[in-house]
Design an enzyme around this catalytic site. Structure first.
Site, PDB file in Angstrom:
ATOM      1  N   LYS A  59       0.859  -1.194   0.000  1.00  0.00           N
ATOM      2  CA  LYS A  59       0.000   0.000   0.000  1.00  0.00           C
ATOM      3  C   LYS A  59       0.889   1.236   0.000  1.00  0.00           C
ATOM      4  CE  LYS A  59      -3.914   1.973   2.568  1.00  0.00           C
ATOM      5  NZ  LYS A  59      -4.758   1.845   3.779  1.00  0.00           N
ATOM      6  N   SER A 101      -9.559   1.982   2.797  1.00  0.00           N
ATOM      7  CA  SER A 101      -8.641   2.645   1.881  1.00  0.00           C
ATOM      8  C   SER A 101      -7.625   1.710   1.219  1.00  0.00           C
ATOM      9  CB  SER A 101      -7.883   3.734   2.615  1.00  0.00           C
ATOM     10  OG  SER A 101      -7.137   3.191   3.679  1.00  0.00           O
ATOM     11  N   SER A 129      -9.729  -0.281   7.107  1.00  0.00           N
ATOM     12  CA  SER A 129      -9.182  -0.117   5.761  1.00  0.00           C
ATOM     13  C   SER A 129      -8.553  -1.377   5.169  1.00  0.00           C
ATOM     14  CB  SER A 129      -8.150   1.002   5.743  1.00  0.00           C
ATOM     15  OG  SER A 129      -8.791   2.233   5.886  1.00  0.00           O
TER      16      SER A 129
END
Lengths: 529, 525
Positions: free
Chosen positions: B122, B197, B221
């Protein structure tokens, strides 16, 4: 490895310039910009007599009914080798942005870790000031935007500081002293330095993240002289403890003063003003004096003193508004989520406390009160822990000798005079290290004959001999001569060496208290009769 | 339905099946077995671990790290234009890493427990060899001087980093639509969002653009996108993994965790991430590092009732109002399956459950407003102002957080939220003394359409109601496949969230592993 990686980047970003123009008045002041520190060093070189001439603004007002009330906020940089949270080195005068770890530059993903040594030194300072050092303290974030504050917040100890309370004895002039109460000591992170270039602001982050201890005192000081004397005393204490350099010119000690005025009868009391970032003792005195003139003039006219934060300009000796407290800054204090509370275990607290040396002021008070030294002499000895230790050992040895031999006790004043008059100078010339030597000797590298125990014994002997009154000595001498007829005959027969036997016997009978030369003189008159 | 049908649904947007075979065609040359088997877990039902398989194949010479890496890179090249999982790919670096692993294998050394595993990271997790943008225009060209601790752990254990995945800017969002670098699509239905996210990481794993990925979980997330994309997402206990190198959103809740295709892979990655400790994160909780995957058995070694003795609780408030009916059904079905495996499942009530969401948003946004104040455009990025650099959602959250912390409001908002946090934490902790784990949905709905909630931030925030309480309490939680629901003729995955006791990841993974293996033929991904 992290530092090296950043160092390679720092060459390109050696000096970071900001293009943002900063709104004036709504932001906190830059701590000691390079321009103001250079002016303060100019001030430092100024001849001493300059300080007696003051501009009209500084001239004290002859209003005795008005009392100046001053409290201090001192920011002292802790002399730990590395910064408070980052592990980068803390060096004064390094190349711009050379000592910057990712955390100091607030790079994304960097996290703080508390420097245990810095906490220890702050606790040491707390103990020395007689404060209540907390076994548990925690950090908060104080938010404001400024180019030299990379995180956008300062990590400080708003809710639970490392130490609460305490006090400090402040000597204003000879003999005049008072106690200044300390309210709190808190650990916090220093900012970087910003300085104005032609069209931009230059930021140096070497200082960013260094450990500061903020000391907040009670408003116990009255007037400019006391304020600067108090700051000077704090400097001495910090240096004495080895907690930091407390160098005002280098910015490792910075002082804010809170000044307010009231009539002695308490009828009128004005609001307080804070003058920030004073970087010399003289500036402290001048700023307080200027505030006195300004605030009393306002109060006398029946006007209000507005609560303000002000700056001081050493060139003019005047203070000017930085911001009105009416438009109070909202620092949005919040607990620091990246740091758990600092916990000092009880054993560690005890160890730190035990290692705190006696403060000069405490030692001076002790030497004056219990040893009966003159204040000046006591202060001279108290100024260095090694001298105090030598004095104590010396006096103890002298007492021990006199008790053992039943002679008069030594006057401590004599010991003190010998220490200040002979030893200190000799040590300085010989370059002896001021550290503990072997066998409990307070000074290392002294010859055995100059050791504290030996000197103490000698001083005790001298005292004993001078204290013996001449009548008693004469009687002893007569008794000795009478008891040794053979030697007397031999002496009278021309064997002058027999004199030694008489003196020896006198010394033996007086347990060495007699002055051998005087004894010899007395015996000579006796046998020559 | 059968597996073939499912994969048709999944790859519907590429239409051409031939293309798909071509992607994997390259593998066949080098691999003794069908590489698709290696990646597609359906092929070996007793052991779903891709990581174990890849590692074994490389070690035993059936394939090389370089070939595996090239295959994944090819897959990314083929698919990512449409899906947009990645912000940055680092093909050359990845191949160089793979070559060095192959060299180690040749020398007879063991590269580590992640040998040859292709990772996607990420993009709010710092790595020194590529940009770390955190999905923000402001950090578009930001390159971290150091690897985050988790990235260096992956490298040290022989993992290969393919690139950085898309996310909502600074992790602020639940859709991966708030990124400065485009919107990521859900591989199951390109019209839909992958969740967020960590949407890029979840879609990359779902699409098998990588073998495993790292995400970060502040309010759900990792778990919500794992549910939306039909993969496994683990949020470890707060303090188990170092946050060093994670671009901070809300420091008290930020957690790094793996996104994988199976529970066993999660366990292996977690073991690798735990292998290193350092002092850089002061909030780290030092535990004895353990090898989580060693305790996981293959299906053939399972007892007839692998979960007997475990007690599970379903929180009544999580299957009531505001949760889509289909989703509730899947959770109840999962509960039945868990009961069949020998466990006891009870319904419990947590009256504070609904208080968690507003408290979480106040605390998280307050911390965010503080953490993001460092982006003053002086040191980082090429932008001249925060206004230019930050996206709309980030600005909204900074303003809300600043308000909640400001003088005169902080008692009403920040301090009350802290009290609520303590209440929620206490209630969950109390229930966890009686029960081994909670089972609850990972999100109140399956993946929704793009821009459906773009203009209604409150609707988006309320989608986090199933996950935020876990962050408020710091507990570990894992999302595994719970089944699917049909929506407009499209099959969409629904995740099952299992919440365990703090620092008992081992037990949590054992439960999730048993559930996953024993329900595999019924769920059929």
């Amino acid at each position: 490895m992290l530092r090296r990686a950043l160092a390679s980047r720092s060459s390109e970003a050696a000096i970071i310039s900001t293009r943002v123009s900063l709104p004036r008045g709504s932001i906190p002041p830059p701590p000691t910009s390079s321009s103001s520190s250079s002016s303060s060093s100019r001030e430092g070189r100024r001849p001493r007599f300059f300080s007696t001439t003051t501009t009209s603004a500084e001239r004290p007002v002859d209003d005795d009914e008005w009392e100046t009330v001053v409290g201090l906020e001192l920011h002292v940089q802790i002399g730990a080798k590395t910064k408070l949270f980052s592990g980068a080195e803390r060096l004064y005068g390094a190349e711009a942005n050379a000592n910057v770890a990712p955390f100091d530059a607030a790079l994304p993903g960097s996290l703080p870790a508390v420097n245990a040594r810095a906490v220890e030194l702050a606790a040491r300072l707390g103990f020395a000031l007689g404060a209540d050092v907390q076994s548990r303290s925690s950090f908060d974030r104080k938010h404001y935007h400024y180019p030299d504050l990379p995180h956008g917040y300062q990590i400080t100890q708003q809710r639970s500081p490392i130490a609460l309370g305490g006090s400090l004895d402040v000597f204003v002039r000879d003999g005049v002293s008072g106690t200044l109460r300390v309210e709190r000591l808190q650990l916090e992170m220093d900012t970087g330095k910003s300085s104005k270039a032609k069209s931009s602001t230059l930021v140096d982050l070497n200082r960013a993240g260094s450990t500061l201890v903020e000391i907040v005192t009670a408003p116990d000081l009255r007037g400019a002289e006391e304020a600067s004397a108090a700051a000077e005393t704090f400097q001495k204490v910090v240096r004495f403890l080895g907690v930091g350099d407390a160098n005002m010119e280098e910015g490792s000690m910075r002082v804010d003063v809170n000044v307010s005025h009231r009539t002695r009868d308490g009828a009128v009391a004005g609001e307080r003003c804070e003058v920030k970032n004073l970087n010399s003792f003289r500036s402290i005195a001048r700023a307080v004096a200027h505030e006195r003139t300004r605030q009393i003039a306002l109060l006398k006219r029946g006007q209000r003193v507005r609560r303000q934060t002000r700056s001081f300009d050493p060139a003019t000796g005047a203070t000017a508004v930085l911001r009105d407290k009416e438009a109070l800054l909202d620092y949005r204090f919040a607990p620091e989520p990246d740091l758990p509370p600092v916990v000092i275990e009880p054993a560690a607290l005890r160890a730190i406390k035990a290692a705190v040396p006696e403060l000069p002021s405490t030692a001076a008070a002790r030497l004056t009160n219990t040893a009966g030294l003159a204040p000046k002499l006591a202060q001279t000895i108290a100024s260095k822990p090694s001298t105090v230790a030598y004095f104590d050992a010396c006096a103890e040895a002298a007492d021990a000798w006199s008790t053992r031999n039943g002679t008069v006790t030594v006057d401590k004043q004599d010991v003190a005079n010998w220490v200040t008059g002979v030893l200190v100078g000799a040590v300085k010339r010989a370059g002896v290290t001021h550290k503990g030597g072997a066998g409990g000797e307070p000074l290392r590298g002294l010859p055995e004959s100059a050791g504290a125990a030996r000197v103490g014994e000698l001083l005790a002997r001298v005292a004993a001999s001078t204290s013996m009154d001449s009548g008693a000595l004469e009687a002893t001498c007569a008794a000795v001569v009478a008891s040794m007829p053979e030697q007397l005959a031999a002496y009278r027969g021309g064997r002058t060496r027999a004199m030694g036997s008489f003196v020896g016997e006198v010394m033996k009978r007086t347990k060495g208290r007699a002055d051998p030369r005087r004894a010899a003189e007395i015996i000579k008159t006796l046998v020559d009769q | 339905m059968n597996a073939g049908k499912l994969s048709d649904v999944r790859f519907a947007h590429w239409k051409k099946k031939s293309q798909e075979t071509r992607i994997f065609g390259a593998w066949k040359k080098f691999s003794a077995r069908d590489v698709r088997r290696c990646c597609d877990a359906t092929a070996c039902q007793t052991n779903l671990s891709v990581i174990r398989k890849v590692g074994l194949d490389i070690r035993e010479g059936r394939t090389t790290a370089q070939d595996v890496t090239r295959a994944y890179l090819a897959k990314i090249r083929q698919t990512d234009e449409k899906v947009g999982s990645f912000i940055t790919t680092q093909a050359d670096n990845a191949i160089a890493q793979a070559i060095s692993i192959d060299e180690k294998i040749c020398r007879g050394e063991d590269p580590g427990i992640l040998t040859g595993v292709a990772f996607a990271i990420k993009d709010n997790i710092c790595s020194s060899d590529s940009f770390t943008t955190a999905g923000s225009r402001l950090l578009e060209v930001h390159q971290s001087p150091h690897d985050s601790l988790v990235v260096s752990a992956i490298k040290a254990e022989g993992g290969i980093i393919l690139g950085k995945t898309n996310l909502d800017e600074f992790g602020m969002g639940s859709t991966t639509e708030n990124s400065a670098f485009g919107v990521t699509s859900n591989p199951w239905d390109m019209r839909r969002i992958p969740g967020g996210s960590s949407g890029g990481s979840a879609s990359a794993v779902a699409l098998k653009q990588c073998a495993a990925a790292l995400g970060s979980d502040t309010g759900g997330s990792i778990r919500q996108p794992a549910s939306f994309c039909g993969v496994v997402g683990l949020k470890p206990t707060y303090g188990l993994l170092s946050r060093h190198g994670l671009v901070a959103y809300a420091s008290s809740f930020d957690t790094i965790g793996p996104v994988t295709t199976s529970v066993e892979d999660s366990a292996i990655v977690l073991t690798a991430l735990c292998s290193r400790h350092n002092q850089l994160d002061s909030t780290l909780h030092h535990t004895n590092s353990s090898r989580f995957h060693d305790h996981l058995k293959n299906l053939e070694h399972f007892a007839s009732k692998p979960l007997s003795g475990y007690r599970f609780a379903i929180i009544k408030e999580t299957i009531g109002l505001g949760v889509q009916h289909d989703v509730v059904q899947r959770v109840l079905e999962a509960a039945t399956k868990i009961e069949r495996l020998g466990a006891a499942v009870d319904f419990v009530s947590c009256p504070t459950f609904h208080l968690g969401l507003p408290a979480y948003y106040i605390l998280a946004l307050s911390e965010a407003s503080s953490n993001l104040s460092r982006y003053d455009c002086i040191r980082l990025g090429g932008k001249t102002s925060r206004d230019e650099g930050f996206g709309a959602e980030v600005k909204r959250r900074i303003l809300m957080g600043s308000f909640a912390l400001s003088a005169g409001h902080s008692d009403a908002y920040y301090e009350r939220a802290q009290e609520v946090q303590r209440m929620v934490e206490a209630e969950l902790a109390c229930k966890l003394q009686e029960y081994d784990a909670f089972i609850l949905p990972a999100a109140p709905s399956p993946a929704y359409l793009k821009s459906e909630k773009m203009n209604d931030p409150l609707a988006m925030y309320s989608g986090d109601m199933m996950t935020v309480n876990v962050n408020l309490s710091g507990l570990p939680a894992i999302v595994v496949r719970g089944g699917h629901v049909e929506n407009d003729g499209t099959l969409l995955p629904v995740g099952l969230q299992i919440v365990g006791r703090p620092f008992r990841e081992r037990a949590l993974l054992e439960i999730a592993h048993a559930y996953e293996l024993c329900t595999w033929d019924e769920i059929k991904f």
